[in-house]
Each structure stands twice: as C-alpha cells, then as structure tokens.
Design an enzyme around this catalytic site. Structure first.
Site, PDB file in Angstrom:
ATOM      1  N   ASP A  70       0.673  -1.228   0.022  1.00  0.00           N
ATOM      2  CA  ASP A  70       0.098   0.110   0.139  1.00  0.00           C
ATOM      3  C   ASP A  70       0.747   1.190   0.169  1.00  0.00           C
ATOM      4  O   ASP A  70       2.004   1.159   0.386  1.00  0.00           O
ATOM      5  CB  ASP A  70      -0.885  -0.054   1.201  1.00  0.00           C
ATOM      6  CG  ASP A  70      -0.474  -0.137   2.529  1.00  0.00           C
ATOM      7  OD1 ASP A  70       0.713  -0.827   2.505  1.00  0.00           O
ATOM      8  OD2 ASP A  70      -0.752   0.513   3.618  1.00  0.00           O
ATOM      9  N   ASP A 101       8.823   4.711  -1.063  1.00  0.00           N
ATOM     10  CA  ASP A 101       8.032   3.864   0.154  1.00  0.00           C
ATOM     11  C   ASP A 101       6.852   3.125  -0.336  1.00  0.00           C
ATOM     12  O   ASP A 101       5.885   3.757  -0.499  1.00  0.00           O
ATOM     13  CB  ASP A 101       7.615   5.223   0.945  1.00  0.00           C
ATOM     14  CG  ASP A 101       7.033   4.766   2.524  1.00  0.00           C
ATOM     15  OD1 ASP A 101       7.362   3.459   2.658  1.00  0.00           O
ATOM     16  OD2 ASP A 101       6.414   5.499   3.174  1.00  0.00           O
ATOM     17  N   GLU A 134      -0.058  -0.883   5.961  1.00  0.00           N
ATOM     18  CA  GLU A 134       1.152  -0.408   6.880  1.00  0.00           C
ATOM     19  C   GLU A 134       0.885   0.946   6.745  1.00  0.00           C
ATOM     20  O   GLU A 134       1.200   1.668   8.045  1.00  0.00           O
ATOM     21  CB  GLU A 134       2.358  -0.586   6.187  1.00  0.00           C
ATOM     22  CG  GLU A 134       3.583  -0.394   7.153  1.00  0.00           C
ATOM     23  CD  GLU A 134       4.147   0.945   7.224  1.00  0.00           C
ATOM     24  OE1 GLU A 134       4.980   1.202   8.290  1.00  0.00           O
ATOM     25  OE2 GLU A 134       3.755   1.805   6.205  1.00  0.00           O
ATOM     26  N   GLU A 163      11.685  -0.491   4.835  1.00  0.00           N
ATOM     27  CA  GLU A 163      11.529   0.896   4.598  1.00  0.00           C
ATOM     28  C   GLU A 163      12.656   1.671   4.380  1.00  0.00           C
ATOM     29  O   GLU A 163      13.786   1.270   4.680  1.00  0.00           O
ATOM     30  CB  GLU A 163      10.853   1.136   6.085  1.00  0.00           C
ATOM     31  CG  GLU A 163       9.583   0.454   6.561  1.00  0.00           C
ATOM     32  CD  GLU A 163       8.313   1.350   5.805  1.00  0.00           C
ATOM     33  OE1 GLU A 163       8.660   2.075   4.985  1.00  0.00           O
ATOM     34  OE2 GLU A 163       7.473   0.623   5.942  1.00  0.00           O
ATOM     35  N   HIS A 347       6.039  10.260   1.086  1.00  0.00           N
ATOM     36  CA  HIS A 347       4.562  10.922   1.350  1.00  0.00           C
ATOM     37  C   HIS A 347       4.476  12.197   0.770  1.00  0.00           C
ATOM     38  O   HIS A 347       3.684  12.939   1.173  1.00  0.00           O
ATOM     39  CB  HIS A 347       4.518  10.925   2.907  1.00  0.00           C
ATOM     40  CG  HIS A 347       4.532   9.645   3.533  1.00  0.00           C
ATOM     41  ND1 HIS A 347       3.735   9.212   4.810  1.00  0.00           N
ATOM     42  CD2 HIS A 347       4.978   8.510   3.168  1.00  0.00           C
ATOM     43  CE1 HIS A 347       4.029   8.251   4.974  1.00  0.00           C
ATOM     44  NE2 HIS A 347       4.591   7.348   4.333  1.00  0.00           N
TER      45      HIS A 347
HETATM   46 ZN   LIG Z   1       6.525   2.638   4.237  1.00  0.00          ZN
END
Ligand SMILES: [Zn+2]
Length: 375
Positions: A70, A101, A134, A163, A347
C-alpha cells in the site's frame, strides 16, 4: 540497460494501491516467486491482503524481508510533475507514488532473490512478508502475519524491513529500533461556580496546574543505547467556559510521550498517576506504539558488513523516525533491521528515486542474503 529491480518497481507502481488497497501487487509478486520455489500463504484479515511467501533453503537459518504494497494517497494529482501511477523514468530518476516507500525496496529484494536463484546459489530459507495495511491503521497487517507465524512456529531468525531508512545515500542509515509512543488524556474534575463565591466551587485548573508541573518535571532516565531520553510533552490543555467569572469544573490535558525501551507503558502510567496523586482525575491511556530495540550482535554486524562491502559506508545504527511494522516482529523476539532506499521524497508530491539507488540496494540485499548466518 534497465535493471530487473527497475522493471519490477515500474510494474508495482503502475498498480494503484492507496492504503489499504493492494491492487494485485501481491499476486504479481507470487507470479514472480512461485517459479523460484516460493509458496504463498494468504493471511488476509478484514479485507486486508497479507502474504507470506516462503522458500526452503539449502543453508541453515530463515531470513525474512518485510514490506508493504500500500502507498499513501497522492495528494493533488495536478501538482505532480509526472502522473503518480505512470512510473515515468526520466534522466535516471523513477517517478511515482511508492518509488521510495516502498515498492522500490520490494523490487530490490525480489531482484536480488531472482538473481541468486537463477545462479543456483545455496541460500538460507527465505520469507517475504507483505501487507497492504502499513500506511493506514496497521491493525490487520503485519501483526496478523506475526500471530500466524507464532502459532505455526515459523517465525524467522531475523528480518530486514525494507522501509526507506537512508538519508543521503543508500546504506548510510539502518534503523535498529524505534521509540514507543503513549498518548494520554487527563480529565481533572472539580466543581463549577461563580468566581465571587470560590467557597462553593472547586477550581479544576487549580487542581491541574500543580499536577501538570510535576508531570513536566518527571525525570524518565537518560539517553542510552542509541536512544534519546524519554520525553513527555503536554500538547493540549483545555479548560474554562470563556466567561471571566466562571470557575471551571473540569480541565483536560493531553500528553504525548515518546519513550525509549528503558521505560515501559506500565511505568509511564504509574508515574503519571503518582504525579496526580490526591486529585480527582479520569485517565485515558493509549499505547500507540511499543518501543523496540535490536541489540548489537551477529545480525546487525552481517547487515553493516554487507553495506560496507558494497558502498564503503560505515552505516549509522539509528533509532529515530516514527513507528514502523518492525515493532510487531521485534515484539515477537525477532531481530529487526530496517534498511531501504533514501527517504527524501516519501509521502510527498513528486515522490521519486534515482535508479542507481535501486542497483545499490539490490547489491546490498544480495550480499546480506549470501552472508546470512545464525548463531
Ligand atoms: Zn513505508
């Protein structure tokens, strides 16, 4: 020439999987791994897709890689230089949501394993633990796979969490632990009244103030083992009706506590209650994340030696950052090292990664797998 890791990363990014979607990523991974001898076990939970892929090895020990398919939402699509799910490669940069990510990291692990299997290198047993939960609640993801493995007695000997751990260059940072998080709401109870008649009221702010001062003064212990000292911050305080002549009957304080593994959830609750001793307080404690730490030893030494062989970097064994799924595995007693790509755009709008990073990480993962041993 396009590397295998880049090809896989492109395919994964093109599957639109904002959390908790998987969008077929785990089926795609299965189609790659099944011919290499991996068996997939689905551990889906409440609509979340979780897969454990296992390959019995020729050598001793079981090394796992944990990750998630995800991704966080894109934000405004029109702000992206390249569409977030097109996986455009331009000037040796791969653009797209999940590039760092962490579809890029998964792709590197898959490429490393594919290469090693093609070369018929003797390998330890390998596990791939992939969830689509996650970036969201994390309530039905890795924790469910850990429970399953505990019941089946198939927990790995160690796990790499893919990660994006690195800041400037791939290999500069691994995370070997994370601080824990506790949040608390304290409601101080008094009795509302007129400020001209204090004898008929009980001021909740007056009750709260000395308690909060004591909480702010608590010495939780020193920084140790690579962790900063535990910190308790009073982040919100609400009381009063807005009128200048009303004694407030309640006052509410919100605490945000980041703790290192020398403290525990139980200790934190006890010490905060002690600071409020004698007051009428309702407590709500939320253990948001458990602290964990992998001690220095064989596994971390193997990981760091591989990084140094490939990149010449003496890696920083860090404990910073927010929470990660590593905590669920660490809680089950599995040594955890987080090692992935750089995290400069995670992000964010315009998430991207340099393609040479994929090559470096693939080489590091390959080296770790071939040097893995158990004590
Ligand atoms: Zn991550």
């Amino acid at each position: 020439m396009t590397s295998l890791a880049l090809q896989i990363a492109v395919k994964l990014i093109r599957r639109q999987s904002p959390t908790p979607e998987d969008a077929g990523c785990q089926n795609m991974i299965e189609s790659m791994l099944a011919p290499l001898g991996f068996v997939r076990t689905a551990v889906d939970s409440n609509g979340i897709t979780n897969s454990i892929y296992t390959r019995q090895g020729e050598l001793a020990g079981m090394l796992a890689f944990a990750g998630h398919t995800d991704v966080v939402p894109t934000g405004p699509i029109e702000s992206w230089e390249h569409p977030p799910f097109e996986a455009v490669v331009k000037d040796n940069i791969l653009h797209g949501r999940g590039a760092q990510d962490m579809k890029g990291g998964i792709a590197c692990w898959l490429a490393a394993v594919a290469q090693l299997c093609a070369e018929q290198t003797p390998l330890p047993s390998l596990q791939l633990l992939i969830t689509s939960d996650e970036e969201g609640e994390s309530t039905d993801g890795t924790i469910r796979m850990v429970e399953y493995m505990q019941a089946q007695h198939t927990l790995p000997d160690a796990v790499i969490v893919g990660e994006p751990s690195c800041s400037e260059k791939v290999g500069d940072t691994i995370r070997r632990g994370r601080r824990g998080v506790v949040q608390a709401t304290l409601t101080f109870n008094g009795k509302q009244g007129h400020s001209a008649y204090p004898q008929d009221a009980d001021n909740a702010i007056h009750a709260a103030a000395p308690c909060l001062a004591k909480i702010a003064e608590i010495h939780w212990g020193d920084a140790s083992d690579g962790f900063p000292a535990t910190s308790c911050q009073i982040t919100n305080f609400n009381a009063g009706t807005g009128a200048s002549n009303v004694i407030p009957g309640t006052a509410q304080a919100f605490l945000d506590i980041r703790y290192n593994p020398n403290n525990s959830f139980e200790e934190i609750q006890t010490r905060i209650k002690q600071a409020c001793d004698g007051c009428d307080v309702d407590y709500e404690f939320d253990h948001v994340a458990t602290a964990f730490s992998t001690p220095d030893g064989l596994f971390l030494d193997i990981v760091c030696a591989s990084i140094e062989r490939i990149t010449d970097i003496r890696t920083n064994r860090d404990t910073g950052g927010g929470t990660s799924d590593g905590r669920f595995l660490a809680a089950a007693g599995v040594p955890v090292a987080e090692l992935g790509l750089t995290n400069s755009t995670i992000h964010q709008v315009n998430e991207c990664v340099a393609t040479h990073e994929l090559d470096t990480l693939t080489a590091i993962y390959t080296d770790i797998i071939t040097h893995f041993e158990v004590s």
